[in-house]
Design a protein around this motif. Structure first.
Motif, short mmCIF file in Angstrom:
data_model
loop_
_atom_site.label_atom_id
_atom_site.label_comp_id
_atom_site.label_asym_id
_atom_site.label_seq_id
_atom_site.Cartn_x
_atom_site.Cartn_y
_atom_site.Cartn_z
N ALA A 37 0.83 -1.20 0.00
CA ALA A 37 0.00 0.00 0.00
C ALA A 37 0.86 1.25 0.00
N GLY A 40 1.96 2.23 -3.25
CA GLY A 40 0.89 2.60 -4.17
C GLY A 40 0.34 1.46 -4.99
N ARG A 41 0.64 0.24 -4.60
CA ARG A 41 0.21 -0.94 -5.38
C ARG A 41 -1.15 -1.43 -4.87
N ARG A 42 -2.14 -0.57 -5.02
CA ARG A 42 -3.47 -0.85 -4.47
C ARG A 42 -4.14 -2.05 -5.13
N VAL A 45 -2.79 -5.12 -3.57
CA VAL A 45 -3.37 -5.29 -2.23
C VAL A 45 -4.76 -5.90 -2.34
N ARG A 46 -5.56 -5.38 -3.26
CA ARG A 46 -6.93 -5.87 -3.43
C ARG A 46 -6.94 -7.35 -3.82
N ASN A 98 -4.74 1.57 8.38
CA ASN A 98 -4.70 2.13 7.02
C ASN A 98 -5.19 1.14 5.97
N LEU A 99 -5.38 -0.12 6.37
CA LEU A 99 -5.91 -1.13 5.44
C LEU A 99 -7.42 -1.31 5.59
N GLU A 102 -9.63 -1.06 2.37
CA GLU A 102 -9.46 -2.18 1.44
C GLU A 102 -10.16 -3.43 1.97
N ASN A 116 -14.96 -4.36 -7.22
CA ASN A 116 -14.40 -3.01 -7.29
C ASN A 116 -15.49 -1.94 -7.20
N GLU A 144 -8.95 3.59 -2.13
CA GLU A 144 -7.90 4.47 -2.64
C GLU A 144 -7.37 4.00 -3.98
N MET A 145 -7.95 2.95 -4.53
CA MET A 145 -7.49 2.41 -5.80
C MET A 145 -8.16 3.15 -6.96
#
Length: 218
Positions: A37, A40-42, A45-46, A98-99, A102, A116, A144-145
């Motif tokens: 995260a 920036g690799r949202r 993460v998802r 912060n997660l 997600e 999504n 945040e994605m």
């Protein structure tokens, strides 16, 4: 088969037990997600969360509920288990808060068959002087994605809106034709959204009328 397998498992205790059985591995997994995260690799993460939910459903929901921070959830855990366990779950919220978004989105995907879901829209406006047309730059966000980026004129934006409203009415038509009920929460939200649209369309109508009265330099 053990008696634990035979007997119904109490909730949310059962979820928390699943988490505790793999606590160390889950926290290491969450550490990795935080790093992704931060980079920036949202989307990654998802996807990792979807895999977690599929293969370790109980632990996933225990973490998701912990990050959600519901006072009732923590109270239930402490009543069914003990204060120490409740403290461990509160620490998840403090350490990996912060997660939370997600986890919430993937939880919605798991329980409501979404994918999504758009949670907000980032927009900006500019002007194309050669065409004499304002432009709208927009990015639908799922948490945040960023799902994608677009830049279109007001007319083109409204065309997309028309497509979406028509798809909505088509879906409701199918539900009505097949006597498929729409739950009260969804119906109430639909009424709110319709009223919001009507208000925005009223403002749009006024703006278009004003533009029509404004002389255009040839």
């Amino acid at each position: 088969m053990s008696s634990r397998d035979d007997a119904p498992r109490e909730m949310p205790k059962a979820l928390v037990e699943d988490y505790l059985e793999q606590e160390a591995g889950t926290r290491a997994f969450l550490d990795d997600l935080q790093k992704l995260a931060a980079e920036g690799r949202r989307a990654t993460v998802r996807d990792r969360l979807r895999e977690f939910a599929e293969h370790s459903q109980g632990a996933f929901f225990a973490v998701a509920l912990s990050l959600g921070g519901s006072a009732q959830f923590f109270a239930d855990v402490e009543a069914q288990m003990d204060v120490e366990t409740g403290g461990k779950l509160r620490d998840l919220k403090e350490t990996y808060g912060n997660l939370a978004d997600e986890f919430s989105i993937v939880r919605s995907e798991q329980t409501k068959d979404r994918h999504n879901p758009v949670t907000s829209l980032s927009t900006a406006t500019t002007y194309q002087s050669d065409e004499e047309v304002p432009l709208v730059e927009y990015t639908p966000l799922s948490g945040e994605m960023e799902l994608y980026e677009g830049r279109e004129s007001p007319e083109e934006i409204l065309q997309v809106a028309h497509f979406m409203v028509r798809a909505t009415t088509d879906a409701l038509d199918v539900a009505l034709e097949n006597d498929q009920p729409v739950n009260t929460e969804e119906l109430s939200a639909l009424i709110d959204r319709r009223e919001e649209l009507e208000s925005e369309l009223g403002a749009l109508r006024d703006q278009i009328d004003e533009l029509r009265r404004t002389p255009v330099d040839e």
